[in-house]
Design an enzyme around this catalytic site. Structure first.
Site, PDB file in Angstrom:
ATOM      1  N   ARG A  82      56.942  -4.104 -23.765  1.00 48.19           N
ATOM      2  CA  ARG A  82      56.047  -4.680 -22.749  1.00 48.19           C
ATOM      3  C   ARG A  82      55.068  -5.639 -23.411  1.00 48.19           C
ATOM      4  NH1 ARG A  82      50.713  -2.280 -20.316  1.00 48.19           N
ATOM      5  NH2 ARG A  82      50.253  -3.906 -18.802  1.00 48.19           N
ATOM      6  N   HIS A  96      47.071 -10.178 -18.106  1.00 50.90           N
ATOM      7  CA  HIS A  96      46.379  -9.175 -18.923  1.00 50.90           C
ATOM      8  C   HIS A  96      45.061  -9.804 -19.384  1.00 50.90           C
ATOM      9  CE1 HIS A  96      47.149  -5.289 -21.347  1.00 50.90           C
ATOM     10  NE2 HIS A  96      45.893  -5.623 -21.572  1.00 50.90           N
ATOM     11  N   GLU A 139      45.547  -3.389 -15.075  1.00 48.28           N
ATOM     12  CA  GLU A 139      44.239  -2.740 -14.901  1.00 48.28           C
ATOM     13  C   GLU A 139      43.216  -3.586 -14.140  1.00 48.28           C
ATOM     14  OE1 GLU A 139      42.878  -1.308 -18.699  1.00 48.28           O
ATOM     15  OE2 GLU A 139      44.561   0.064 -18.899  1.00 48.28           O
ATOM     16  N   ASN A 149      48.506   3.453 -16.825  1.00 46.58           N
ATOM     17  CA  ASN A 149      47.890   3.389 -18.150  1.00 46.58           C
ATOM     18  C   ASN A 149      46.945   4.575 -18.248  1.00 46.58           C
ATOM     19  OD1 ASN A 149      49.189   0.941 -18.219  1.00 46.58           O
ATOM     20  ND2 ASN A 149      47.350  -0.296 -18.521  1.00 46.58           N
ATOM     21  N   TYR A 165      44.539   6.965 -20.739  1.00 49.85           N
ATOM     22  CA  TYR A 165      43.883   7.225 -22.022  1.00 49.85           C
ATOM     23  C   TYR A 165      43.077   8.524 -22.005  1.00 49.85           C
ATOM     24  CZ  TYR A 165      45.418   2.648 -23.494  1.00 49.85           C
ATOM     25  OH  TYR A 165      46.220   1.590 -23.835  1.00 49.85           O
TER      26      TYR A 165
HETATM   27  C1  FCB Z   1      43.546  -0.771 -22.117  1.00 45.86           C
HETATM   28  C2  FCB Z   1      43.954  -2.219 -22.158  1.00 45.86           C
HETATM   29  C3  FCB Z   1      44.604  -2.633 -23.440  1.00 45.86           C
HETATM   30  C4  FCB Z   1      43.941  -1.992 -24.639  1.00 45.86           C
HETATM   31  C5  FCB Z   1      43.792  -0.513 -24.446  1.00 45.86           C
HETATM   32  C6  FCB Z   1      43.178   0.194 -25.629  1.00 45.86           C
HETATM   33  O1  FCB Z   1      42.557  -0.585 -21.155  1.00 45.86           O
HETATM   34  O2  FCB Z   1      44.849  -2.494 -21.109  1.00 45.86           O
HETATM   35  O3  FCB Z   1      44.611  -4.033 -23.508  1.00 45.86           O
HETATM   36  O4  FCB Z   1      42.756  -2.630 -24.915  1.00 45.86           O
HETATM   37  O5  FCB Z   1      43.009  -0.272 -23.295  1.00 45.86           O
END
Ligand code: FCB
Length: 453
Positions: free
Chosen positions: A88, A132, A177, A303, A305
């Site tokens: 990607r 992006h 995002e 996405n 985290y």
């Molecule tokens: C996300 C972003 C990516 C990167 C990661 C750590 O929010 O999409 O570009 O910075 O965090």
């Protein structure tokens, strides 16, 4: 470092995920490409932001980054050597159009066309993100995403790119995002263009979603067999305490962090609670916008985290919530909580509550500041552990019935981490930014061993 692994049950193998599963890494144009003034590229809002004193922690910029603009064949060879079957990346809009109304830049299109050929030759299925975060500066100069002409410009850009590359690229992600585009870019000002205004942020948010909705049918018309989606940053939300106030805060926070996007994309409109609290700061919505945003898509990119813990706070912005960082939780070097169970819960929730189609984890990864040891090895055991545990979490979500069809690790390479510059390393391959040498870290070695069985 040893970490308790409560979520890790039994051995994990690639075959647990089926033959069709997409195994990838994610990157984005501004974070890796460099070549900032080559090939007819014009400045993006991130070039401008980097030049503004005090915005980037190490005062760096994306002019060279990972020099991927020149080194992409090596980077694709690295991706192939890992045993990936997907990759990607994002297209830099300012490489494709140098001004509003200009003809498409052939050099920019050729760059991506060649790279896509390079991917296909190496067995990598391309997954393209159109946006992006690197908006052409000339569009910001006319109001950026608050101006509906930027929506029209995005649809034209999507049209040109998909006409040119759609013979080979089937998987299209309109936006990465939108929450970050809107909020970091226009409310907290941490990202380009660095604006701090609630109504601006909310209008940007709406117009970005609208541009997604209007681009989807155009992409479909241009690309036989297209699969189109969007990638959202989603976070499970927990209360800081058992109090009614904090539990209510969770509902409000979740309504904007997650449901604002999911409800709108899947036909329920924006949740009423943030909407009524916004009052005069609510976005202007033209007739037909919400129907456009709710266009049918083929998949959702998730996405993931970290989860967020929130408390009620009357001073906490339009949501009246504040994110807190409870003691005693495992965190990466960036302070982000490590919580693989949150990924399982999130994927299962989306599958349960929304008709989103296939789910792909389009980003997931961790920031640790590991460097080569005397022997040249980068022993990033914490990142390896993070990766293993999150893959278990994906498998668990599949076992619970969530249609997760792919996983993309963020990121292939250490890169330019936005306002943190080069201070935050997320790569499974280490980049020495002096020499541009790449070294596969222990996490990357593990991923390779896993993928190659
Ligand atoms: C996300 C972003 C990516 C990167 C990661 C750590 O929010 O999409 O570009 O910075 O965090």
């Amino acid at each position: 470092m040893t970490t308790p692994n409560p979520e890790v049950h039994g051995p994990l193998s690639r075959s647990d995920f089926g033959d069709e599963f997409q195994w990838g890494c994610s990157t984005s144009a501004f974070q890796i490409e460099g070549g900032a003034s080559e090939g007819g590229r014009v400045p993006s809002i991130w070039d401008t932001f980097c030049e503004t004193p005090g915005k980037i922690r190490d005062a760096s910029n994306g002019k060279v980054a990972c020099d991927h603009f020149h080194r992409w064949p090596d980077d694709m060879a690295l991706a192939q050597s890992l045993g990936l079957n997907a990759y990607r990346f994002s297209i830099s809009w300012p490489r494709i159009f140098s001004a509003r109304g200009a003809a498409p830049n052939e050099e920019g299109l050729a760059f991506y066309s060649d790279m896509i050929d390079g991917m296909l030759a190496r067995g990598l299925v391309p997954w393209v993100t159109l946006y992006h975060w690197d908006l052409p500066q000339y569009l910001q100069d006319q109001g950026g995403w608050t101006n509906r002409d930027t929506v029209a410009a995005f649809v034209e850009y999507a049209d040109v790119v998909t006409k040119r590359l759609g013979d080979r690229v089937k998987n299209w992600i309109t936006h990465n995002e939108p929450w970050c585009t809107a909020i970091h870019g226009n409310l907290d000002g941490m990202h380009a263009p660095g604006i701090k205004s609630v109504p601006t942020a909310l209008q940007v948010c709406h117009n970005v979603l609208l541009s997604h909705g209007l681009a989807v049918p155009v992409i479909r018309a241009n690309v036989p067999g297209a699969r189109v989606g969007i990638a959202l940053s989603l976070h499970p939300v927990e209360p800081a305490s058992d109090s009614v106030a904090d539990r209510d805060a969770v509902v409000r926070h979740d309504a904007f962090r997650n449901r604002w996007f999911l409800d709108a994309l899947y036909g329920r409109g924006y949740p009423s609670v943030p909407m009524t609290m916004l009052g005069k700061d609510a976005p202007h919505i033209a007739p037909g916008d919400m129907e456009a945003i709710a266009v049918r898509t083929d998949f959702l990119g998730v996405n993931y985290y970290f989860p967020e813990v929130v408390k009620h706070d009357a001073e906490g912005g339009f949501l009246e919530t504040t994110v807190v960082l409870p003691e005693g939780r495992q965190r990466t070097d960036f302070g982000w909580e490590v919580a693989p169970a949150g990924l399982t819960a999130l994927l299962a929730r989306i599958a349960r509550e929304y008709d989103a189609g296939d789910l792909y984890v389009t980003e997931n990864g961790s920031c640790y500041d590991d460097h080569p040891d005397a022997a040249g090895n980068v022993a990033d055991s914490a990142r390896r552990d993070y990766l293993v545990r999150h893959l278990h979490a994906v498998r668990a979500a599949r076992e619970q019935g969530a249609p997760v069809k792919g996983y993309f690790a963020w990121s292939l390479l250490d890169n330019f981490e936005w306002s943190e510059g080069y201070l935050r390393r997320f790569g499974i391959a280490y980049v020495d930014f002096e020499t541009q040498r790449r070294t596969l870290k222990s996490s990357g070695q593990w991923y390779k061993g896993f993928l190659r069985g």
